[in-house]
Enzyme design. Sequence first.
Site, short mmCIF file in Angstrom:
data_model
loop_
_atom_site.label_atom_id
_atom_site.label_comp_id
_atom_site.label_asym_id
_atom_site.label_seq_id
_atom_site.Cartn_x
_atom_site.Cartn_y
_atom_site.Cartn_z
N LYS A 1 -3.12 5.89 -4.35
CA LYS A 1 -4.19 6.85 -4.06
C LYS A 1 -3.97 8.14 -4.83
O LYS A 1 -2.83 8.55 -5.05
CB LYS A 1 -4.23 7.13 -2.56
CG LYS A 1 -4.22 5.88 -1.69
CD LYS A 1 -4.10 6.22 -0.22
CE LYS A 1 -3.89 4.97 0.62
NZ LYS A 1 -2.50 4.49 0.59
N ASP B 1 0.84 -1.20 0.00
CA ASP B 1 0.00 0.00 0.00
C ASP B 1 0.87 1.25 0.00
O ASP B 1 1.78 1.38 0.82
CB ASP B 1 -0.90 0.00 1.24
CG ASP B 1 -1.77 1.24 1.31
OD1 ASP B 1 -2.91 1.20 0.79
OD2 ASP B 1 -1.32 2.25 1.87
N TYR C 1 3.14 9.89 -0.51
CA TYR C 1 4.26 9.37 0.28
C TYR C 1 5.62 9.56 -0.42
O TYR C 1 6.66 9.34 0.19
CB TYR C 1 4.06 7.88 0.57
CG TYR C 1 2.75 7.54 1.23
CD1 TYR C 1 2.01 8.49 1.94
CD2 TYR C 1 2.22 6.25 1.13
CE1 TYR C 1 0.80 8.16 2.52
CE2 TYR C 1 1.01 5.93 1.72
CZ TYR C 1 0.30 6.89 2.41
OH TYR C 1 -0.89 6.56 2.98
N HIS D 1 -7.75 9.52 -1.85
CA HIS D 1 -7.00 9.51 -0.59
C HIS D 1 -7.77 10.19 0.54
O HIS D 1 -7.82 9.69 1.68
CB HIS D 1 -5.64 10.20 -0.78
CG HIS D 1 -4.62 9.78 0.23
ND1 HIS D 1 -3.27 9.88 0.04
CD2 HIS D 1 -4.75 9.25 1.48
CE1 HIS D 1 -2.63 9.44 1.09
NE2 HIS D 1 -3.51 9.05 1.98
#
Length: 253
Positions: free
Chosen positions: A56, A22, A27, A89
Amino acid sequence: VAKSEVQEAVMRAIDVGYRHLDSAYLYLNEEEIGRAIRKKIADGSVKREDIFYTSKVRGTFLCPELVRTSLEILLRKLQLSYVDLYLIHIPVPLKPGEELFPKDEHGELIFDTVDLCATWEAMDECKDSGLAKSVGVSNFNREQRERIPDKPGLKGKPVCNQVECHPYLNQSKLLEFCKSQDIVLTAYAALGSNSGKEWLSKNNPVLLEDPVLSAIAARHRRPAQVALRYQLQRGVGALAKSFNEERIRENFQ
């Protein structure tokens, strides 16, 4: 975390047996994750279809015309042809642009006005195109989920809602609703919230030091495993993050 550690941790996790990975544009680590996946495919450890990869679309890309663009950008970073699951997200549209969290001169977030139903239609088109096998949401409550209509012509409804979920925030009402809608609830922060996050109180109790959890774990010597098992027994998918080889193995067990 050093980007080289991300690649090594993912490769180590695949070797241990993890198959669900994930991540998210937010990120800033998908190039390293993609490299790790491709290396493990190249050495014969896994095939692409063995990996279930989730990503996302960030809040600044919730305008319908930007949703597919965001997915195409992350696929180029990953150097993969599709993701298995693509999530909205957050249900909070932010001002489009390069900044991950656009803020005004007072340090306040700059929001955008976007109809999430239109965003969802764009998500559905990503699924229809084959760039995403399935689509879902993240950080949505029941009311926000119900704003997404089951309109004729849409190929799919949200198959997943990923939210913070652990024994201190068990999301029992949301879980009951998701099950009634045939939506998988996936738990992030399954081992408790990270107290380093700026929006959390520094006085929050530490989940893995909870006396009840510790008493149960004393029989098994694995408090983290008990917290993860708790989710699995409720029918919740549990996400656990670690860069420590021993903990990666323990979490998998």
